[in-house]
Design a protein around this motif. Structure first.
Motif, mmCIF file in Angstrom:
data_model
loop_
_atom_site.group_PDB
_atom_site.id
_atom_site.type_symbol
_atom_site.label_atom_id
_atom_site.label_comp_id
_atom_site.label_asym_id
_atom_site.label_seq_id
_atom_site.Cartn_x
_atom_site.Cartn_y
_atom_site.Cartn_z
ATOM 1 N N LYS A 159 0.819 -1.211 0.000
ATOM 2 C CA LYS A 159 0.000 0.000 0.000
ATOM 3 C C LYS A 159 0.849 1.257 0.000
ATOM 4 O O LYS A 159 0.546 2.245 -0.676
ATOM 5 N N GLY A 160 1.951 1.246 0.754
ATOM 6 C CA GLY A 160 2.802 2.429 0.808
ATOM 7 C C GLY A 160 3.563 2.704 -0.465
ATOM 8 O O GLY A 160 4.093 3.799 -0.655
ATOM 9 N N LEU A 161 3.630 1.737 -1.379
ATOM 10 C CA LEU A 161 4.388 1.924 -2.617
ATOM 11 C C LEU A 161 3.610 2.670 -3.692
ATOM 12 O O LEU A 161 4.133 2.933 -4.768
ATOM 13 N N LYS A 162 2.334 2.980 -3.399
ATOM 14 C CA LYS A 162 1.558 3.700 -4.413
ATOM 15 C C LYS A 162 2.072 5.122 -4.615
ATOM 16 O O LYS A 162 1.701 5.797 -5.565
ATOM 17 N N TYR A 163 2.927 5.597 -3.682
ATOM 18 C CA TYR A 163 3.497 6.931 -3.814
ATOM 19 C C TYR A 163 4.858 6.904 -4.508
ATOM 20 O O TYR A 163 5.551 7.921 -4.555
ATOM 21 N N SER A 164 5.270 5.752 -5.005
ATOM 22 C CA SER A 164 6.624 5.610 -5.544
ATOM 23 C C SER A 164 6.701 5.800 -7.053
ATOM 24 O O SER A 164 7.710 5.478 -7.661
ATOM 25 N N ASN A 165 5.623 6.290 -7.680
ATOM 26 C CA ASN A 165 5.605 6.464 -9.140
ATOM 27 C C ASN A 165 5.918 5.165 -9.863
ATOM 28 O O ASN A 165 6.640 5.149 -10.857
ATOM 29 N N ALA A 166 5.387 4.070 -9.367
ATOM 30 C CA ALA A 166 5.599 2.768 -9.994
ATOM 31 C C ALA A 166 4.375 1.901 -9.704
ATOM 32 O O ALA A 166 3.628 2.137 -8.757
ATOM 33 N N ARG A 167 4.162 0.907 -10.558
ATOM 34 C CA ARG A 167 3.139 -0.108 -10.295
ATOM 35 C C ARG A 167 3.853 -1.391 -9.891
ATOM 36 O O ARG A 167 4.757 -1.840 -10.598
ATOM 37 N N VAL A 168 3.423 -1.954 -8.759
ATOM 38 C CA VAL A 168 4.085 -3.121 -8.190
ATOM 39 C C VAL A 168 3.107 -4.282 -8.184
ATOM 40 O O VAL A 168 1.951 -4.142 -7.770
ATOM 41 N N TRP A 169 3.585 -5.429 -8.664
ATOM 42 C CA TRP A 169 2.818 -6.669 -8.650
ATOM 43 C C TRP A 169 3.562 -7.687 -7.781
ATOM 44 O O TRP A 169 4.789 -7.710 -7.749
ATOM 45 N N VAL A 170 2.777 -8.537 -7.162
ATOM 46 C CA VAL A 170 3.326 -9.735 -6.516
ATOM 47 C C VAL A 170 2.590 -10.929 -7.107
ATOM 48 O O VAL A 170 1.354 -10.992 -7.064
ATOM 49 N N VAL A 171 3.334 -11.855 -7.692
ATOM 50 C CA VAL A 171 2.750 -13.034 -8.331
ATOM 51 C C VAL A 171 3.289 -14.276 -7.648
ATOM 52 O O VAL A 171 4.382 -14.272 -7.057
ATOM 53 N N ASP A 172 2.478 -15.344 -7.733
ATOM 54 C CA ASP A 172 2.961 -16.619 -7.200
ATOM 55 C C ASP A 172 3.772 -17.325 -8.269
ATOM 56 O O ASP A 172 4.012 -16.790 -9.354
ATOM 57 N N LYS A 173 4.182 -18.519 -7.965
ATOM 58 C CA LYS A 173 5.046 -19.213 -8.914
ATOM 59 C C LYS A 173 4.313 -19.664 -10.165
ATOM 60 O O LYS A 173 4.939 -20.111 -11.128
ATOM 61 N N HIS A 174 2.960 -19.534 -10.154
ATOM 62 C CA HIS A 174 2.173 -19.825 -11.358
ATOM 63 C C HIS A 174 1.840 -18.544 -12.123
ATOM 64 O O HIS A 174 0.977 -18.566 -12.994
#
Length: 725
Positions: free
Chosen positions: A280-295
């Protein structure tokens, strides 16, 4: 064909065009800087992905114990609960699913469970998806069924009709089965089945599972909702089709998995709220962040790629360090916005205000960078958006749990921020470069104009110092400038002074020579006269006669040499008067007929008014010189034609004779002094080439122009005189 003339100003302007290489070099430099900025952005993104992955390492509780640890994922069986922006209204109309319908999965023959009889497409197929909002799981079914058969209102059986079976494991791992079998369209709840897997007998009504059943023209639509706390990650949905109202036999069972077998259940992946809190705090970082599983299924996301530019671009750069322009309507802003920036952006490209984001609602990601990260190697990748408007860079870093890769962190940014900074830098640079080019070009133009003006001034002074006859009539004012043009001006002054002295010497030499020779010539002439008076034999008399002829010829030469000088002096002291030009012309021709009896003269005068202002004696002398040349170069018994007519400038007098032609390229030189084209020297009459020169002087005195040419038919020569009224 005249050659194109390049002046000094044009040449300097041409060479100043090489200043245009300056913006090109600046443009290349900024492009190189952009390349380094992209490399820096790439390294920053890899560092961001590494930092986020570090916060997720060795935290197995963040990953679903069932779906995240699967060795394989079966599409259609293992489901993904998509994030829903707003709660779904359970009305069976599926309107709230409109933005997510493209994510629905189609189920058909390949999803039949224990096929009972031959399958036909119009008999049964459906579209299905699940979504998650807050603490609830939503599901939708758009079923195509050729015959919808609902449960009779007084029936105790819930499996002898079209119905939906749901199987799941609860938080304690217990296997639970449910059936939704309404007796009429409308609000529905599920029936919890007994534990006996061979029985479909309901145990009680489960009100936590609720929804809406709505019949359609080609089947029915069903919307469901139940709390996420009811289940773990294993689940299965199956549509049971019953068509015969008499036998109530099951025709087909189609679903995500077999709801009667615990081992065959699929999984449903619900985005992790714990991981979302971390991101949630990374929304201010001028980037889009994803977390994916191994699939490669999305566990959480944060940020918006439309605003993920990588840098802050809201700072406004002014023209000049520390300069602040007051007001948007200032003159500089007007020039910049209406003239300069439209010109610059013929070369530059603006970052797109909007572009197509294919991964906006993605529940699974693909890419070489993600594949390498799931193999344990951090990686980055550049790609274009589907509409080719934006360049997107992604960096992926693996997440480790117990030394095994459990997933990956993917960070995405566009290069819009860098491109905006590049454009701002180029705008600033182009402002200064344009100013330098304008000042340099203006300075070069002024310098070239100054040099050109000085050269033209020197040329005009030189031309005005010498008349068309080559006589020096003026001076050149020497320049005081201490440069090459000043040296040239002073050199011309010295050369002109020396030439003036030399020409004066030559002009006076004729009169001096004539003066010095006249006395000895007179002495010799008088001595010869005395000898002629004495009685001599025939042989001596012959020699004395020859000496007398030589002295006479020498006297004529001396007279001709001083004639031009005397004529110029006479012109200066002569008074003008008005006389009849036609009468003068006819009187002169009458004398020529007597003097040149072997020639014929034809006179034609066609003028309205023949009065003329000038010197009649000089005019007659001019005609004498021209007629003498015409007689000498014409054929015997030929006719010399004189014609005078009116013209726009005034009078035009032409004198034409038949005979020898003028040599090529000699027409303009025959009017100069001491020029003669006679092939044989007349021993009786000396010729110094002064006749036509004298005629030219007299014509100029009368504000006239004289020209000599061959006749068009090449039969002779014509002299043309033009006089102003």
């Amino acid at each position: 064909m005249s050659r194109l003339r390049f002046g000094l100003r044009l040449k300097l302007l041409f060479f100043s065009s090489f200043l245009l290489a300056i913006p090109w070099l600046g443009y290349q430099y900024v492009w190189e800087m952009e390349t380094y900025l992209r490399i820096g952005q790439e390294q920053t993104m890899v560092g961001t992905a590494r930092a986020v992955a570090t916060a997720l390492h060795e935290r197995p509780a963040l990953f679903d114990s069932q779906s995240a640890y699967l060795t394989d994922v079966k599409p259609g069986t293992d489901l993904y609960a998509h994030k829903i922006a707003y709660p779904i209204q359970l009305d069976g109309k599926l309107d709230d699913w409109q933005d997510y319908r493209h994510l629905a999965i189609a189920y058909g023959q390949q999803n039949l469970i224990d096929p009972i009889q031959d399958y036909q497409l119009d008999s049964l197929h459906f579209k299905h998806m699940v979504g998650q909002y807050d603490r609830f799981l939503y599901a939708m079914f758009d079923v195509t069924d050729n015959k919808v058969l609902l449960r009779p209102s007084n029936s105790l059986r819930i499996d002898k009709n079209d119905h939906l079976q749901i199987a799941m494991t609860d938080k304690n791992g217990l296997f639970q089965r449910y059936i939704i079998a309404p007796s009429q369209p409308g609000w529905v709840n599920a029936y919890l089945l007994k534990d006996d897997l061979n029985s479909l007998q309901p145990e009680r009504l489960e009100t936590k599972i609720q929804g809406q059943w709505r019949n359609t023209s080609n089947g029915y639509q069903l919307e469901l909702r139940f709390p996420l706390a009811m289940m773990s990650s294993k689940i299965a949905f199956a549509i049971v089709d019953v068509d015969d109202p008499h036998t109530r036999a099951v025709e087909h069972i189609m679903g995500t998995a077999n709801p009667s077998q615990l081992d065959s259940l699929g999984t449903v992946l619900v985005p992790s709220p714990e991981i979302e809190k971390i991101l949630k705090g990374l929304k201010y970082s001028n980037a889009r962040v994803w977390v994916v599983d191994k699939h490669m299924r999305v566990l959480a996301r944060s940020g918006n790629i439309q605003r993920a530019s990588g840098v802050q671009t809201n700072s406004h750069l002014g023209f000049g360090s520390g300069t602040k322009l007051q007001g948007q309507n200032s003159w500089w802003k007007y020039i910049e916005n209406n003239w300069l920036l439209p010109l610059y952006y013929q070369v530059l490209t603006k970052p797109p205000a909007d572009f197509v984001d294919d991964l906006r609602d993605a529940f699974a990601l693909q890419g070489q960078d993600i594949s390498q990260a799931l193999n344990g190697n951090p990686s980055s990748l550049w790609r274009l958006s589907s509409d080719n408007k934006a360049v997107i860079m992604s960096a992926a870093h693996p997440i480790y749990i117990d030394n095994a890769v459990m997933g990956a962190v993917v960070v995405e940014q566009t290069t819009n921020g860098i491109r905006t900074l590049r454009n701002k830098a180029l705008e600033q640079q182009f402002h200064y470069i344009l100013l330098v080019i304008l000042i340099s070009t203006l300075a070069l133009f002024l310098i070239a104009s100054r040099i050109s003006w000085r050269i033209r001034k020197l040329r005009n002074e030189t031309e005005s110092a010498i008349d068309q006859q080559g006589k020096i009539i003026g001076d050149i004012v020497p320049s005081n400038a201490r440069d090459e043009i000043g040296d040239l001006s002073r050199t011309f002054t010295h050369v002109l002074s020396r030439l003036s002295q030399y020409n004066t010497y030559l002009e006076n030499m004729a009169s001096r020579l004539s003066h010095e020779l006249r006395t000895p010539v007179a002495i010799v002439n008088s001595s010869l006269d005395i000898l002629l008076l004495e009685e001599q034999n025939s042989e001596k008399k012959q020699y004395v006669d020859r000496a007398k002829q030589g002295i006479t010829r020498l006297s004529k030469i001396l007279s001709n040499m001083s004639e031009a000088t005397r004529l110029e002096q006479a012109i200066q002291s002569n008074d003008r008067e008005t006389f009849d030009l036609e009468e003068l012309l006819k009187g002169c021709v009458a004398g020529y007929r007597l003097a040149y009896a072997t020639r014929k003269f034809d006179v034609q005068v066609s003028v309205s008014n023949s009065s003329f202002h000038g010197a009649p004696e000089l005019f007659a002398q001019m005609l004498d010189k021209i007629i003498a040349n015409a007689v000498e170069f014409s054929d015997h018994d030929s006719t010399i034609n004189l014609q005078m007519v009116n013209s726009d400038p005034g009078y035009v007098l032409t004198i034409a004779n038949q005979g020898h032609l003028l040599p090529e390229k000699m027409q303009h030189q025959l009017l100069d002094s001491m020029v003669s084209v006679r092939k044989q020297q007349n021993t009786e009459q000396p010729h110094l080439g002064l006749g036509l020169y004298i005629a030219k002087i007299i014509a100029k005195y009368h504000q006239g122009d004289i020209r000599i040419d061959n006749l068009k038919d090449k039969s002779g020569v014509v002299v043309t005189l033009v006089f102003k009224n």
